[in-house]
Design a protein around this motif. Structure first.
Motif, PDB file in Angstrom:
ATOM      1  N   UNK A 185       3.603  67.192  47.083  1.00  0.00           N
ATOM      2  CA  UNK A 185       3.717  67.742  48.429  1.00  0.00           C
ATOM      3  C   UNK A 185       5.035  68.460  48.640  1.00  0.00           C
ATOM      4  N   UNK A 186       4.967  69.554  49.382  1.00  0.00           N
ATOM      5  CA  UNK A 186       6.142  70.248  49.898  1.00  0.00           C
ATOM      6  C   UNK A 186       5.931  70.405  51.401  1.00  0.00           C
ATOM      7  N   UNK A 187       6.935  70.052  52.190  1.00  0.00           N
ATOM      8  CA  UNK A 187       6.794  70.178  53.647  1.00  0.00           C
ATOM      9  C   UNK A 187       7.795  71.201  54.167  1.00  0.00           C
ATOM     10  N   UNK A 188       7.285  72.245  54.843  1.00  0.00           N
ATOM     11  CA  UNK A 188       8.130  73.237  55.483  1.00  0.00           C
ATOM     12  C   UNK A 188       8.179  72.952  56.975  1.00  0.00           C
ATOM     13  N   UNK A 189       9.374  72.727  57.473  1.00  0.00           N
ATOM     14  CA  UNK A 189       9.581  72.313  58.856  1.00  0.00           C
ATOM     15  C   UNK A 189      10.276  73.438  59.631  1.00  0.00           C
ATOM     16  N   UNK A 190       9.590  74.104  60.543  1.00  0.00           N
ATOM     17  CA  UNK A 190      10.230  75.135  61.365  1.00  0.00           C
ATOM     18  C   UNK A 190      11.001  74.489  62.519  1.00  0.00           C
ATOM     19  N   UNK A 191      12.292  74.724  62.546  1.00  0.00           N
ATOM     20  CA  UNK A 191      13.159  74.018  63.483  1.00  0.00           C
ATOM     21  C   UNK A 191      13.016  74.484  64.923  1.00  0.00           C
ATOM     22  N   UNK A 192      12.373  75.639  65.137  1.00  0.00           N
ATOM     23  CA  UNK A 192      12.179  76.127  66.507  1.00  0.00           C
ATOM     24  C   UNK A 192      10.734  75.985  66.971  1.00  0.00           C
ATOM     25  N   UNK A 193      10.014  75.060  66.366  1.00  0.00           N
ATOM     26  CA  UNK A 193       8.616  74.829  66.711  1.00  0.00           C
ATOM     27  C   UNK A 193       8.496  74.371  68.164  1.00  0.00           C
TER      28      UNK A 193
END
Length: 236
Positions: A185-193
């Motif tokens: 798994x790779x998780x991409x987290x957008x900080x301005x969601x």
């Protein structure tokens, strides 16, 4: 490598066009799928079969994707499509799952998405999102505010053309199945969601997936506003 792109609940497959082009430029093959092609009342396994059929048709028509072939594809799930990740990964014998601002099912507690929302909605979602009276896809202003606020005007206009509602009620009510052990798994987290809360995404990536989230300076749809950055991360 082949990247199977699974759209979320607010976009059609067109929303992947920018990321698909960026992956293609890096020598990979992107395969966007359309979950509504089989109707909106399937369970996770039925959607996985639908995805597998579309992938088989797409890969039969085109050249092999980069150096892929021996290993299974990477499955990229956006937003609510995280509820389908395990079923799709198992059906495709995926080598990797990329979670893009995606819901990570509670395989630890065995709760469905709906079960978890009943007790943890405030921790999972932005308050403004949970207070919406209608789906954001019904109003371009609302869609722009939640999905494309981090891009320029051209990106906003382009993104709005990809908006479409997808509500897999049976999937959201299903108890989650674990990911195949072979799929990393790779998780991409957008900080301005403005939909899912970043701190909740970070915690679930660590607890439920055992990975540290990769943070990007973007909103809920970084594949629209920052496709080159996303492609660089997931294909790097």
């Amino acid at each position: 490598m082949d990247y199977v792109l699974v759209h979320g609940t607010t976009q059609s497959p067109r929303g992947w066009d920018r990321l698909a082009a960026a992956l293609d430029a890096r020598g990979h093959r992107a395969v966007p799928v359309d979950l509504l092609a089989g109707g909106a009342d399937l369970d996770a396994e039925e959607y996985a079969d639908l995805v597998a059929g579309q992938v088989a048709a797409a890969t039969a028509e085109g050249p092999d994707g980069g150096d892929g072939g021996a290993d299974g594809p990477a499955v990229v799930v956006h937003s609510g499509a995280g509820a389908l990740a395990a079923a799709v990964a198992a059906r495709l014998e995926a080598s990797r799952v990329v979670w893009l601002a995606a819901f990570v099912p509670d395989t630890v507690g065995g709760r469905s998405l709906l079960d978890e929302m009943q007790v943890s909605a405030a921790q999972m979602f932005n308050t403004e999102w949970t207070q919406l009276a209608a789906p954001p896809t019904e109003d371009p202003v609302t869609a722009g505010y939640f999905l494309f606020h981090d891009g320029d005007l051209a990106t906003l206009r382009w993104g709005l053309e990809s908006v479409r509602l997808f509500q897999p009620a049976r999937v959201f009510a299903q108890k989650p199945r674990p990911l195949p052990e072979s799929a990393e798994s790779t998780y991409l987290l957008p900080m301005r969601d403005r939909t899912l809360r970043p701190h909740w995404m970070r915690a679930t990536a660590e607890v439920r997936l055992g990975v540290k989230a990769v943070e990007v300076d973007a909103g809920h749809c970084p594949h629209v506003s920052a496709p080159e950055e996303v492609a660089g991360i997931i294909a790097g």
